[in-house]
Design a protein around this motif. Structure first.
Motif, short mmCIF file in Angstrom:
data_model
loop_
_atom_site.label_atom_id
_atom_site.label_comp_id
_atom_site.label_asym_id
_atom_site.label_seq_id
_atom_site.Cartn_x
_atom_site.Cartn_y
_atom_site.Cartn_z
N PRO A 1 -6.63 -3.10 12.15
CA PRO A 1 -7.31 -4.23 12.19
C PRO A 1 -8.72 -4.22 12.95
N VAL A 2 -9.76 -4.82 12.27
CA VAL A 2 -10.77 -4.55 12.91
C VAL A 2 -11.06 -4.86 14.83
N ARG B 1 -23.06 -11.23 15.41
CA ARG B 1 -21.29 -11.61 15.47
C ARG B 1 -20.66 -11.89 14.35
N ILE B 2 -21.06 -11.39 13.20
CA ILE B 2 -19.84 -11.09 12.77
C ILE B 2 -18.58 -9.77 13.00
N LEU B 3 -19.43 -8.64 14.10
CA LEU B 3 -17.96 -7.80 13.84
C LEU B 3 -17.52 -8.17 15.38
N LEU C 1 -14.14 -12.65 16.34
CA LEU C 1 -13.96 -14.08 15.24
C LEU C 1 -13.62 -12.92 14.25
N GLN C 2 -12.88 -11.87 14.73
CA GLN C 2 -12.54 -10.78 12.98
C GLN C 2 -11.53 -12.33 11.82
N SER D 1 -18.84 -23.96 15.83
CA SER D 1 -18.22 -22.43 15.80
C SER D 1 -18.12 -21.59 13.99
N TRP D 2 -18.50 -20.35 14.49
CA TRP D 2 -18.52 -19.33 13.52
C TRP D 2 -17.26 -18.89 12.82
N ASN D 3 -16.27 -20.40 13.70
CA ASN D 3 -14.36 -20.36 13.14
C ASN D 3 -14.60 -20.89 11.48
N VAL D 4 -15.90 -21.63 11.40
CA VAL D 4 -15.55 -22.42 10.04
C VAL D 4 -15.81 -21.67 9.01
#
Length: 135
Positions: free
Chosen positions: A134-135, A82-84, A88-89, A41-44
């Protein structure tokens, strides 16, 4: 297995400033492969703080290699997307310390993302700060 790999990612973030650069770059390539294939997961990224990246040359080398490898594997636009990603913010909040009051972290954030050709991912975070949301 996935949980173990995500734990290893988080543990590496804690010691990245003490590592040998070539070994760290190889680990970064491994994790880029795992992230790009959605094996972890990108949550890492919730374990990552901009201050950790800029704290040493080895930390900077690790994260630079990680993002450059992600761009190579996925393409720049897919990494930016993915970053945006709104879901996942929270995970990326430590990478964009634009409201922590630390000028060093703020300026290093600009430098780091410009260096890896992702400077434009900072703009939405800066805009949200100006508007106070927040974004």
């Amino acid at each position: 297995m996935v949980e173990s790999l995500e734990l290893i990612f988080r543990l590496i973030v804690n010691v990245v400033n003490q590592g040998e650069i070539n070994s760290l770059k190889n680990l970064a390539k491994l994790f880029a492969q795992l992230l790009s294939s959605n094996s972890i997961s990108w949550n890492v990224f919730s374990a990552v703080r901009m201050a950790d990246i800029g704290n040493s040359y080895s930390g900077e080398a690790y994260f630079t290699e990680l993002f450059k490898s992600l761009i190579l594997l996925m393409g720049r636009d897919a990494v930016k997307e993915r970053i945006l990603d709104p879901s996942l913010q929270q995970s990326f909040a430590g990478l964009f310390p634009l409201n922590d009051g630390e000028y060093y972290n703020y300026s290093y954030c600009h430098f780091f993302f410009a260096e890896i050709d992702l400077y434009d991912v900072i703009a939405p975070f800066e805009e949200s700060l100006r508007r106070g949301i927040p974004v």
